[in-house]
Design an enzyme around this catalytic site. Structure first.
Site: not given
Length: 508
Positions: A192, A195, A245, A250, A267, A301, A401
């Site tokens: 997947k 989107e 992501g 996660g 990750e 990331c 982040e």
């Protein structure tokens, strides 16, 4: 803002037609059963660039069933390493022959510069080739020292059906960090994509079919995390889920997977420090810092968004970074001269700006940038190259982040202080150190809490070198031999050689 390097709208024309994406299930390209679709509007050009089938529970269950059937049937899972490697090598060739088409749609959907997209797509072919080499060379162990009548064998077998959930910032590259290694191990997969960037994954599916991958070995479902991603993480017929992501998502995936105790590889985020000591080559460090914070508009990331610089050289280094930042070309992603493109969405741009404004309110200063950027001829969202000084460790901009082209600057005086600042984060993905003294570099590298440490460089990567994080940056590893072994189960086989001459346990 007038002294920045801006690239206006390119003369390159937008596509005549919208890209149409469908699910790949059991070797067939399918729309959704209810006919639902979703569209992606280019974050830089403001036009619809793709229209994709919107998957739901029915499509996800069908894809998982197809992967389960393909794995249990053994056509791929029990194929020779040579046979699997041949398909992966063919995929690598097809990627290289189709770079321009794939890179163009990735640029339009993500807003990243076309030159960068071309490099990522072409570079992904090397990941497929390296995975092919592992398919042929991986092996278990044997134990010939257990006695004259025993032989021990350790087998490494494919884990089974793998759910692969990928993000929007590097959709083709990150898929290529996962999928070829799972396939090399003999797994079957359900994929997947985000989107926001679904189309290059569909293109990958086209290449897999063309390369001769058997039907059902890779299945693609387009749609949202709910319900598609959630079902891929929780379904009992899935043996492993690998996700790249945000840390928040996660955690949700790990929770969903816990009901069936399937393997999880994550990750996740990073707040990656670069520590610059007083003896560092400041020209080299400034160039790497500038690259590290603006690469992919900071939507990475591995972004080097947090520098920790020795007080004696802090002013000099910041001046160099600001000067270089003014030369970085921001603008139309379709122009080959552009180095930094659009922000993925208006909502995300607002989040980026919020971090900067909150830092200023807390006492930090903006040495450059600090706001939205208007690009001539383009309606999309862009953010200025931004350098924030006077940052303290308690500020959100130093701990969370930002995922944008924003650099936070902190200072230190001793090695202990530098390490304390570098490790004072919930993340532990990557870190960097700059010094002409190899002892300084080695001490920092050994004590930094990060899955990757770069010394006198930033973000160099190779298929052979594994990647992954510590703490809340994730679980498991990707690429390299360690990343390949994530997709393998270990089985012990104990074999008696000859007749058993021992006394029987039950005497008759």
């Amino acid at each position: 803002m007038n002294d920045l390097t801006l690239i206006a709208a390119a003369s390159a024309t937008l596509p005549d037609a919208v890209f149409l994406g469908r699910h790949l299930i059991g070797g067939e390209w399918l729309g959704s059963a209810d006919g639902a679709v979703f569209e992606r509007v280019s974050p830089s050009h403001g036009v619809v660039v793709s229209r994709s089938a919107l998957g739901g529970v029915a499509e996800t269950e069908a894809a998982i069933a197809a992967a389960r059937s393909a794995f249990d049937g053994g056509g791929w899972s029990r194929a020779s390493g040579k046979a699997r490697a041949a398909v992966l090598l063919r995929v690598a060739e097809l990627i290289e022959a189709d770079v321009e088409r794939i890179a163009r749609i990735e640029t339009l959907e993500s807003g990243k510069p076309i030159a960068q997209a071309r490099g990522e797509v072409a570079g992904a072919a090397d990941l497929w080739r390296f995975a092919a080499s592992l398919a042929r060379t991986h092996h278990g162990d044997s134990h010939n020292s257990l006695g004259p009548d025993m032989l021990g064998i350790v087998l490494k077998e494919p884990i089974g059906v793998v759910s692969i959930i990928t993000p929007w910032n590097f959709p083709f590259w990150i898929l290529s960090q996962k999928l070829p290694f799972a396939l090399a191990a003999g797994c079957t997969c359900v994929v997947k994509p985000s989107e926001m960037t679904p189309s290059t994954t569909v293109m990958m599916g086209e290449l897999l079919v063309k390369a001769g991958l058997p039907a059902g070995v890779v299945n693609i479902v387009l749609g949202h995390g709910q319900p598609v991603g959630a079902l891929m993480a929780s379904h009992p017929d899935v043996d492993m889920v690998t996700f790249t992501g945000s840390t928040a998502v996660g955690r949700a995936i790990a929770a969903a997977a816990s009901g069936t105790l399937k393997k999880v590889a994550l990750e996740l985020g990073g707040k990656n420090p670069q520590v610059i000591f007083a003896d560092a080559d400041l020209d080299q460090a400034a160039d790497a810092v500038t690259f590290g914070v603006y690469f992919n508009a900071g939507e990475c990331c591995n972004s080097g968004s947090r520098i920790i610089v020795h007080e004696d050289v802090a002013a000099d280094l910041v001046a160099r970074v600001v000067a270089l930042s003014r030369k970085v070309a921001f603008g139309d992603p379709l122009n080959p001269e552009t180095q930094v493109g659009a922000i993925i969405s208006a909502a995300h741009q607002g989040k980026i700006d919020g971090y900067v404004q909150d830092a200023v309110e807390a006492g930090a200063e903006v040495a450059l940038g600090g706001g939205a950027l208007q690009i001539e001829g383009l309606p999309g969202q862009f953010y200025q190259p931004t350098v924030v000084t006077g940052v303290t460790a308690d500020m959100a901009i130093a701990r969370e982040e930002v995922f944008g082209p924003v650099l936070s600057v902190l200072t230190f005086r001793t090695m202990e202080e530098a390490l304390a600042l570098a490790n004072d984060a919930t993340y532990g993905l990557s870190a960097g150190v700059w010094s002409e003294n190899v002892h300084t570099c080695l001490e920092f590298a050994r004590r930094a809490q990060a899955g990757t440490v770069w010394t006198n460089t930033w973000m160099d990567g190779f298929p052979e070198m594994t990647f992954g994080g510590m703490k809340q940056s994730g679980l498991g590893r990707e690429i390299g031999r360690y990343g390949f072994e994530e997709f393998l189960e270990v089985k012990t086989v104990a074999m008696r050689v000859g007749r058993d001459t021992r006394a029987k346990w039950v005497r008759g």
